[in-house]
Scaffold this active site. Structure first.
Site, mmCIF file in Angstrom:
data_model
loop_
_atom_site.group_PDB
_atom_site.id
_atom_site.type_symbol
_atom_site.label_atom_id
_atom_site.label_comp_id
_atom_site.label_asym_id
_atom_site.label_seq_id
_atom_site.Cartn_x
_atom_site.Cartn_y
_atom_site.Cartn_z
ATOM 1 N N PRO A 42 0.818 -1.219 0.000
ATOM 2 C CA PRO A 42 0.000 0.000 0.000
ATOM 3 C C PRO A 42 0.851 1.268 0.000
ATOM 4 O O PRO A 42 0.338 2.350 -0.197
ATOM 5 C CB PRO A 42 -0.826 -0.108 1.286
ATOM 6 N N GLU A 47 1.961 -7.899 8.926
ATOM 7 C CA GLU A 47 1.989 -6.443 9.132
ATOM 8 C C GLU A 47 2.841 -5.751 8.086
ATOM 9 O O GLU A 47 2.773 -4.550 7.905
ATOM 10 C CB GLU A 47 2.557 -6.123 10.519
ATOM 11 N N ARG A 105 -3.885 -8.354 -20.818
ATOM 12 C CA ARG A 105 -4.797 -7.916 -21.884
ATOM 13 C C ARG A 105 -4.139 -6.907 -22.824
ATOM 14 O O ARG A 105 -4.660 -6.630 -23.900
ATOM 15 C CB ARG A 105 -6.129 -7.401 -21.358
ATOM 16 N N ASP A 142 -10.344 0.842 -24.488
ATOM 17 C CA ASP A 142 -10.682 0.607 -23.078
ATOM 18 C C ASP A 142 -10.747 1.921 -22.323
ATOM 19 O O ASP A 142 -10.015 2.855 -22.639
ATOM 20 C CB ASP A 142 -9.582 -0.217 -22.390
HETATM 21 N N1 ADE Z 1 -0.952 -5.032 0.062
HETATM 22 C C1 ADE Z 1 -1.806 -4.553 0.977
HETATM 23 N N2 ADE Z 1 -2.524 -3.542 0.490
HETATM 24 C C2 ADE Z 1 -2.129 -3.348 -0.792
HETATM 25 C C3 ADE Z 1 -2.488 -2.450 -1.815
HETATM 26 N N3 ADE Z 1 -3.421 -1.513 -1.654
HETATM 27 N N4 ADE Z 1 -1.855 -2.551 -3.004
HETATM 28 C C4 ADE Z 1 -0.890 -3.475 -3.181
HETATM 29 N N5 ADE Z 1 -0.508 -4.346 -2.245
HETATM 30 C C5 ADE Z 1 -1.114 -4.295 -1.066
#
Ligand code: ADE
Length: 264
Positions: A100, A127, A165, A180
């Site tokens: 993230p 975590e 794709r 697309d």
């Molecule tokens: N792992 C946990 N959350 C994620 C996300 N939003 N994008 C990529 N990998 C992740």
């Protein structure tokens, strides 16, 4: 295109990768996907892949060593990485950590990644992943959006799908990906198929007219209206013609769902 995915849960990919376009791409030889279980590369007796965080706090952290061993093993390298290429002939492919904290994936990044013949994805869990993987092994970090998943697996599936794709020949229609949503910088125009009337709702006359130039114009205008309504932020960077700008200026308050009749 070759994909190597490093995960603690290779079975999670079975369903997604064995259907539809992704399956066909593999059968055609356009995509080769190898799943590697990080646990297989743990060298201790119990094949441990996670441990408690230094400094305390809750949760578990993925250990660096099994991840390094896995990636290096698959690359055929015995020596730890330091921005290496193997011998100058075979370059290290991008090693992408799903996180993230990464740059947020979009169609432009998808286009960028399809330039590589081989990509590696590391799926984090728990975590997080020991920071040494981020600093000394991964060459890129990608997120699929500003929310937290339980692991990188679903993110890897989404990215691999978006890339496959784009490989020429994978979609039945040779121009399949060209229009697309996002590929043109705009959201895509609406689609209709038979029946011509369903529960009293018809199909825009222009689509039944056989007039290709008018259909193309209508579709462009619909794409502009949809983007204006749902993703106005995209209009700032979309490649727009003078005619597009004029149309948008004249239709600032037009709802895309209003324009089923065409007066082009
Ligand atoms: N792992 C946990 N959350 C994620 C996300 N939003 N994008 C990529 N990998 C992740």
């Amino acid at each position: 295109m070759q994909f190597d995915i490093f995960t603690l849960f290779p079975e999670m990919f079975d369903g997604v990768f064995s259907h539809s376009i992704i399956r066909r791409a593999q059968e055609m030889g356009a995509a080769e996907i190898a799943l590697h279980n990080i646990r297989d590369y743990a060298r201790d007796k119990h094949h441990m892949t996670d441990d408690t965080p230094y400094g305390g706090g809750g949760g578990m952290v993925m250990k660096p060593d099994p991840i390094f061993y896995a990636v290096e093993g698959v690359l055929g390298l015995d020596v730890p990485p330091a921005g290496y290429t193997t011998d100058g002939t075979a370059e290290r492919p991008p090693i992408i950590l799903l996180s993230p904290q990464g740059r947020v994936f979009n169609q432009k990044i998808a286009q960028e990644l399809t330039q590589y013949p081989r990509l590696m994805f590391i799926c984090g869990r728990y975590e997080g992943v020991d920071e040494r993987v981020v600093q000394y092994l991964a060459t890129d970090q990608i997120s699929i959006g500003d929310y937290v998943l339980s692991g990188g697996e679903i993110a890897a599936m989404a990215i691999v799908d978006a890339l496959i794709r784009l490989i020429p020949g994978v979609l039945g229609d040779p121009n399949g990906a060209a229009n697309d949503s996002h590929a043109t910088g705009l959201l895509e125009y609406p689609h209709y198929t038979r029946p011509p009337e369903f529960r009293g709702h018809g199909v825009p006359d222009i689509l039944l007219s056989g007039h290709h130039a008018k259909v193309a114009e209508w579709r462009r205008q619909q794409a502009l209206l949809r983007t204006l309504k749902h993703r106005p932020d995209m209009l700032a960077t979309a490649p727009l013609t003078d005619a597009d700008r004029k149309f948008l200026a004249e239709n600032q308050n037009t709802d895309d769902t209003d324009i089923t009749d065409f007066h082009g």
